[in-house]
Scaffold this motif. Structure first.
Motif, PDB file in Angstrom:
ATOM      1  N   ASN A 142       0.834  -1.198   0.000  1.00 49.70           N
ATOM      2  CA  ASN A 142       0.000   0.000   0.000  1.00 49.70           C
ATOM      3  C   ASN A 142       0.871   1.251   0.000  1.00 49.70           C
ATOM      4  O   ASN A 142       0.609   2.196  -0.749  1.00 49.70           O
ATOM      5  CB  ASN A 142      -0.923   0.001   1.228  1.00 49.70           C
ATOM      6  N   GLN A 143       1.916   1.253   0.805  1.00 44.83           N
ATOM      7  CA  GLN A 143       2.817   2.397   0.855  1.00 44.83           C
ATOM      8  C   GLN A 143       3.520   2.586  -0.484  1.00 44.83           C
ATOM      9  O   GLN A 143       3.670   3.719  -0.976  1.00 44.83           O
ATOM     10  CB  GLN A 143       3.856   2.192   1.975  1.00 44.83           C
ATOM     11  N   ALA A 144       3.922   1.479  -1.109  1.00 45.29           N
ATOM     12  CA  ALA A 144       4.590   1.565  -2.414  1.00 45.29           C
ATOM     13  C   ALA A 144       3.628   2.137  -3.454  1.00 45.29           C
ATOM     14  O   ALA A 144       4.018   2.985  -4.279  1.00 45.29           O
ATOM     15  CB  ALA A 144       5.094   0.192  -2.841  1.00 45.29           C
ATOM     16  N   LEU A 145       2.370   1.706  -3.426  1.00 46.62           N
ATOM     17  CA  LEU A 145       1.386   2.224  -4.380  1.00 46.62           C
ATOM     18  C   LEU A 145       1.120   3.707  -4.134  1.00 46.62           C
ATOM     19  O   LEU A 145       1.010   4.494  -5.099  1.00 46.62           O
ATOM     20  CB  LEU A 145       0.076   1.440  -4.285  1.00 46.62           C
ATOM     21  N   GLN A 146       1.045   4.112  -2.886  1.00 47.94           N
ATOM     22  CA  GLN A 146       0.827   5.528  -2.581  1.00 47.94           C
ATOM     23  C   GLN A 146       2.010   6.369  -3.078  1.00 47.94           C
ATOM     24  O   GLN A 146       1.816   7.466  -3.621  1.00 47.94           O
ATOM     25  CB  GLN A 146       0.627   5.733  -1.078  1.00 47.94           C
ATOM     26  N   ASP A 147       3.204   5.856  -2.877  1.00 48.48           N
ATOM     27  CA  ASP A 147       4.380   6.586  -3.377  1.00 48.48           C
ATOM     28  C   ASP A 147       4.348   6.699  -4.900  1.00 48.48           C
ATOM     29  O   ASP A 147       4.647   7.758  -5.477  1.00 48.48           O
ATOM     30  CB  ASP A 147       5.669   5.894  -2.934  1.00 48.48           C
ATOM     31  N   ALA A 148       3.973   5.603  -5.574  1.00 44.25           N
ATOM     32  CA  ALA A 148       3.926   5.609  -7.036  1.00 44.25           C
ATOM     33  C   ALA A 148       2.871   6.587  -7.526  1.00 44.25           C
ATOM     34  O   ALA A 148       3.102   7.362  -8.483  1.00 44.25           O
ATOM     35  CB  ALA A 148       3.645   4.203  -7.560  1.00 44.25           C
ATOM     36  N   ILE A 149       1.712   6.611  -6.894  1.00 44.73           N
ATOM     37  CA  ILE A 149       0.642   7.530  -7.302  1.00 44.73           C
ATOM     38  C   ILE A 149       1.073   8.968  -7.042  1.00 44.73           C
ATOM     39  O   ILE A 149       0.843   9.868  -7.866  1.00 44.73           O
ATOM     40  CB  ILE A 149      -0.677   7.192  -6.565  1.00 44.73           C
ATOM     41  N   GLY A 150       1.722   9.202  -5.912  1.00 45.19           N
ATOM     42  CA  GLY A 150       2.207  10.553  -5.609  1.00 45.19           C
ATOM     43  C   GLY A 150       3.230  11.018  -6.634  1.00 45.19           C
ATOM     44  O   GLY A 150       3.190  12.182  -7.083  1.00 45.19           O
TER      45      GLY A 150
END
Length: 166
Positions: A142-150
């Motif tokens: 989830n953190q990796a996806l949030q970073d990618a979206i950001g």
């Protein structure tokens, strides 16, 4: 002859009315046994009544003792062996061998149940560990996806600002 009836005419006071006042006087003219003070009557009564009962002296009576037993008082359990033809031996009570067998079987069943509960507890503990590991991996994803979206939104906003400036 006096009667014990409280409403008899001998116990009702007489009310007389004169021209100037009203007076009440008792009408009972026969003496009662308790009001007579002649010695001959008292002696006659004593001879006809039952003799007065007396209480035995304190020293001749036994004490009932206390029925309260202290909590820490020792208890004695004695087991008696009776011959087989004695009625006390034929009572429906269990023998020591029977109670020992029951004790052993109860102890075994309790130990088996405790082992089953422990194995169930171990299974629950391993399941909790696997779920917590799964949760940690999902948190990392989830953190990796949030970073990618950001990162993507920042890059898109930079590109759109650069396109507007040209």
């Amino acid at each position: 002859m006096p009667t014990d009836d409280p409403f008899s005419s001998s116990s009702i006071p007489a009310i007389t009315k004169s021209e100037s006042s009203v007076s009440i006087s008792p009408q009972n003219t026969t003496p009662s046994p308790s009001s007579s003070s002649t010695p001959s009557n008292k002696a006659g009564e004593a001879s006809t009544s039952a003799p007065k009962l007396t209480r035995p002296p304190l020293t001749s009576r036994k004490s009932s003792g206390t029925i309260i037993i202290p909590r820490d008082a020792p208890t004695e359990v004695s087991r008696q062996d009776f011959p087989p033809d004695d009625a006390r031996a034929m009572s429906p009570r269990r023998s020591t061998e029977e109670t020992d067998k029951m004790l052993v079987s109860a102890r075994q069943s309790i130990e088996k149940r405790a082992q089953d509960m422990q194995s169930g507890l171990e299974a629950i503990a391993t399941q909790i560990e696997s779920v917590s590991k799964n949760c940690e991996s999902l948190d990392r994803q989830n953190q990796a996806l949030q970073d990618a979206i950001g990162d993507m939104t920042r890059s898109l906003s930079r590109e759109s600002l650069n396109a507007k400036k040209k």
